[in-house]
Motif scaffolding. Sequence first.
Motif, PDB file in Angstrom:
ATOM      1  N   UNK A 221     -42.257 -14.613 -18.482  1.00 26.24           N
ATOM      2  CA  UNK A 221     -40.999 -14.963 -17.826  1.00 26.24           C
ATOM      3  C   UNK A 221     -40.883 -16.415 -17.395  1.00 26.24           C
ATOM      4  N   UNK A 222     -41.974 -17.156 -17.425  1.00 23.31           N
ATOM      5  CA  UNK A 222     -41.897 -18.567 -17.050  1.00 23.31           C
ATOM      6  C   UNK A 222     -42.282 -19.427 -18.244  1.00 23.31           C
ATOM      7  N   UNK A 223     -41.817 -20.652 -18.238  1.00 22.57           N
ATOM      8  CA  UNK A 223     -42.169 -21.584 -19.313  1.00 22.57           C
ATOM      9  C   UNK A 223     -43.669 -21.809 -19.370  1.00 22.57           C
ATOM     10  N   UNK A 224     -44.309 -21.857 -18.201  1.00 26.02           N
ATOM     11  CA  UNK A 224     -45.755 -22.075 -18.158  1.00 26.02           C
ATOM     12  C   UNK A 224     -46.502 -20.916 -18.809  1.00 26.02           C
ATOM     13  N   UNK A 225     -46.105 -19.682 -18.485  1.00 22.29           N
ATOM     14  CA  UNK A 225     -46.760 -18.500 -19.062  1.00 22.29           C
ATOM     15  C   UNK A 225     -46.507 -18.431 -20.566  1.00 22.29           C
ATOM     16  N   UNK A 226     -45.268 -18.695 -20.976  1.00 19.75           N
ATOM     17  CA  UNK A 226     -44.939 -18.683 -22.399  1.00 19.75           C
ATOM     18  C   UNK A 226     -45.748 -19.729 -23.144  1.00 19.75           C
ATOM     19  N   UNK A 227     -45.846 -20.914 -22.565  1.00 20.84           N
ATOM     20  CA  UNK A 227     -46.630 -21.987 -23.182  1.00 20.84           C
ATOM     21  C   UNK A 227     -48.099 -21.588 -23.306  1.00 20.84           C
ATOM     22  N   UNK A 228     -48.649 -20.980 -22.252  1.00 19.25           N
ATOM     23  CA  UNK A 228     -50.035 -20.528 -22.277  1.00 19.25           C
ATOM     24  C   UNK A 228     -50.253 -19.501 -23.383  1.00 19.25           C
ATOM     25  N   UNK A 229     -49.381 -18.495 -23.458  1.00 19.96           N
ATOM     26  CA  UNK A 229     -49.517 -17.452 -24.468  1.00 19.96           C
ATOM     27  C   UNK A 229     -49.366 -18.020 -25.879  1.00 19.96           C
ATOM     28  N   UNK A 230     -48.387 -18.908 -26.073  1.00 21.22           N
ATOM     29  CA  UNK A 230     -48.210 -19.540 -27.382  1.00 21.22           C
ATOM     30  C   UNK A 230     -49.455 -20.323 -27.778  1.00 21.22           C
ATOM     31  N   UNK A 231     -50.028 -21.044 -26.832  1.00 21.14           N
ATOM     32  CA  UNK A 231     -51.236 -21.830 -27.094  1.00 21.14           C
ATOM     33  C   UNK A 231     -52.410 -20.912 -27.426  1.00 21.14           C
ATOM     34  N   UNK A 232     -52.559 -19.813 -26.689  1.00 18.30           N
ATOM     35  CA  UNK A 232     -53.644 -18.872 -26.972  1.00 18.30           C
ATOM     36  C   UNK A 232     -53.499 -18.248 -28.356  1.00 18.30           C
ATOM     37  N   UNK A 233     -52.285 -17.869 -28.726  1.00 19.27           N
ATOM     38  CA  UNK A 233     -52.068 -17.295 -30.057  1.00 19.27           C
ATOM     39  C   UNK A 233     -52.315 -18.328 -31.152  1.00 19.27           C
ATOM     40  N   UNK A 234     -51.890 -19.568 -30.923  1.00 17.06           N
ATOM     41  CA  UNK A 234     -52.180 -20.620 -31.903  1.00 17.06           C
ATOM     42  C   UNK A 234     -53.682 -20.803 -32.065  1.00 17.06           C
TER      43      UNK A 234
ATOM     44  N   UNK B 165     -37.995 -21.563 -31.678  1.00 17.91           N
ATOM     45  CA  UNK B 165     -36.753 -21.933 -31.012  1.00 17.91           C
ATOM     46  C   UNK B 165     -37.147 -22.325 -29.588  1.00 17.91           C
ATOM     47  N   UNK B 166     -37.352 -23.623 -29.376  1.00 16.95           N
ATOM     48  CA  UNK B 166     -37.948 -24.121 -28.142  1.00 16.95           C
ATOM     49  C   UNK B 166     -39.281 -23.421 -27.938  1.00 16.95           C
ATOM     50  N   UNK B 167     -39.451 -22.676 -26.847  1.00 18.96           N
ATOM     51  CA  UNK B 167     -40.717 -21.972 -26.623  1.00 18.96           C
ATOM     52  C   UNK B 167     -40.755 -20.589 -27.275  1.00 18.96           C
ATOM     53  N   UNK B 168     -39.623 -20.108 -27.764  1.00 15.18           N
ATOM     54  CA  UNK B 168     -39.581 -18.797 -28.413  1.00 15.18           C
ATOM     55  C   UNK B 168     -40.326 -18.868 -29.748  1.00 15.18           C
TER      56      UNK B 168
ATOM     57  N   UNK C  49     -53.608  -8.812 -40.367  1.00 18.55           N
ATOM     58  CA  UNK C  49     -52.212  -9.210 -40.181  1.00 18.55           C
ATOM     59  C   UNK C  49     -51.993  -9.319 -38.675  1.00 18.55           C
ATOM     60  N   UNK C  50     -51.423 -10.436 -38.248  1.00 15.47           N
ATOM     61  CA  UNK C  50     -51.128 -10.647 -36.836  1.00 15.47           C
ATOM     62  C   UNK C  50     -49.671 -11.064 -36.713  1.00 15.47           C
ATOM     63  N   UNK C  51     -48.887 -10.256 -36.014  1.00 13.55           N
ATOM     64  CA  UNK C  51     -47.479 -10.546 -35.764  1.00 13.55           C
ATOM     65  C   UNK C  51     -47.339 -10.862 -34.288  1.00 13.55           C
ATOM     66  N   UNK C  52     -46.863 -12.066 -33.991  1.00 10.80           N
ATOM     67  CA  UNK C  52     -46.703 -12.507 -32.604  1.00 10.80           C
ATOM     68  C   UNK C  52     -45.241 -12.854 -32.370  1.00 10.80           C
ATOM     69  N   UNK C  53     -44.687 -12.293 -31.303  1.00 12.23           N
ATOM     70  CA  UNK C  53     -43.306 -12.576 -30.903  1.00 12.23           C
ATOM     71  C   UNK C  53     -43.286 -12.928 -29.428  1.00 12.23           C
ATOM     72  N   UNK C  54     -42.480 -13.915 -29.078  1.00 12.89           N
ATOM     73  CA  UNK C  54     -42.280 -14.269 -27.681  1.00 12.89           C
ATOM     74  C   UNK C  54     -40.862 -14.789 -27.534  1.00 12.89           C
ATOM     75  N   UNK C  55     -40.050 -14.114 -26.720  1.00 11.83           N
ATOM     76  CA  UNK C  55     -38.648 -14.526 -26.549  1.00 11.83           C
ATOM     77  C   UNK C  55     -38.413 -15.223 -25.204  1.00 11.83           C
ATOM     78  N   UNK C  56     -39.486 -15.678 -24.576  1.00  7.12           N
ATOM     79  CA  UNK C  56     -39.435 -16.380 -23.292  1.00  7.12           C
ATOM     80  C   UNK C  56     -39.210 -15.433 -22.115  1.00  7.12           C
ATOM     81  N   UNK C  57     -39.138 -14.145 -22.367  1.00  3.04           N
ATOM     82  CA  UNK C  57     -39.088 -13.111 -21.329  1.00  3.04           C
ATOM     83  C   UNK C  57     -40.241 -12.131 -21.523  1.00  3.04           C
ATOM     84  N   UNK C  58     -40.446 -11.767 -22.786  1.00  2.00           N
ATOM     85  CA  UNK C  58     -41.483 -10.818 -23.160  1.00  2.00           C
ATOM     86  C   UNK C  58     -42.190 -11.326 -24.408  1.00  2.00           C
ATOM     87  N   UNK C  59     -43.502 -11.186 -24.413  1.00  6.15           N
ATOM     88  CA  UNK C  59     -44.292 -11.520 -25.592  1.00  6.15           C
ATOM     89  C   UNK C  59     -44.949 -10.257 -26.114  1.00  6.15           C
TER      90      UNK C  59
END
Length: 179
Positions: free
Chosen positions: A74-87, A102-105, A121-131
Motif C-alpha cells: 500500500x505504500x510506495x516504499x513497500x512496493x519499491x521493496x517488493x519490486x526490488x526483492x523480486x528483481x 507503469x510507475x511502480x506497478x 515459471x514466476x509470475x509477479x504482479x503489483x498494482x501498488x495496493x496488492x502484490x
Amino acid sequence: MLKNVLLIFIFLIISSCSSYNSIDSFYNTHKNDNHVTAVRVPHFMLSLLSNISPEMQSLIGNTRDLRYMQFPSETSEKTNLLNTQMNGITGNSFIEVYRKNDNLKRNVVSIREKKNSVKEILIYNNNNQTGSFLYFNGNFDPVKVREMAKNNQFENIGSNLINQLNYSSSSKNGTTIEN
C-alpha cells in the motif's frame, strides 16, 4: 594460506547473499507478514487444481512445486521493496518473457529454462495496493508458456487458484480456507 582463507570467506559471503534471492527465502520471509495469503500446494492437491482450466491442466500435469502469495503493497516504499526483492530473485538466472511497468506497478512473467524445457515459471504482479506471485516448478513446454504470457493467461491464475482451493477445501470437509 591467507589467499585461500580470503577466497573461502568471499565465497561464503556470496553464497549467503545469493540464497536470500530465492523463492524459498522470499516466501519464508513474508508468509507471516500481516494480511498475507500464502499457499504452497501439496502434491495430492495438484490434480484437483488441474480442473481450473485447460491452461492449468497443461501446467499442473508437469508441476512439482506450486506456490502463491498475495501481500499488501500500500505504500510506495513497500512496493519499491517488493519490486526490488523480486528483481533480485529473477536477476540473471531467469528469462523475462513479459514485463509491463507503469510507475511502480509491475506485471512480470519470468522463466528459467534448461535445454528445451522450462523448469520454473514466476509470475509477479503489483498494482501498488496488492502484490502477488505465482510460482511453478516442473517441466513445461516453452512454446506454451510464451503463448500464455503473450495472451495474458497468467494474470487470473492466482485468483482462480485461491478460489479452487477454497472450493476443494469446503467440498471435502464443509469448511473454507480463511485468509
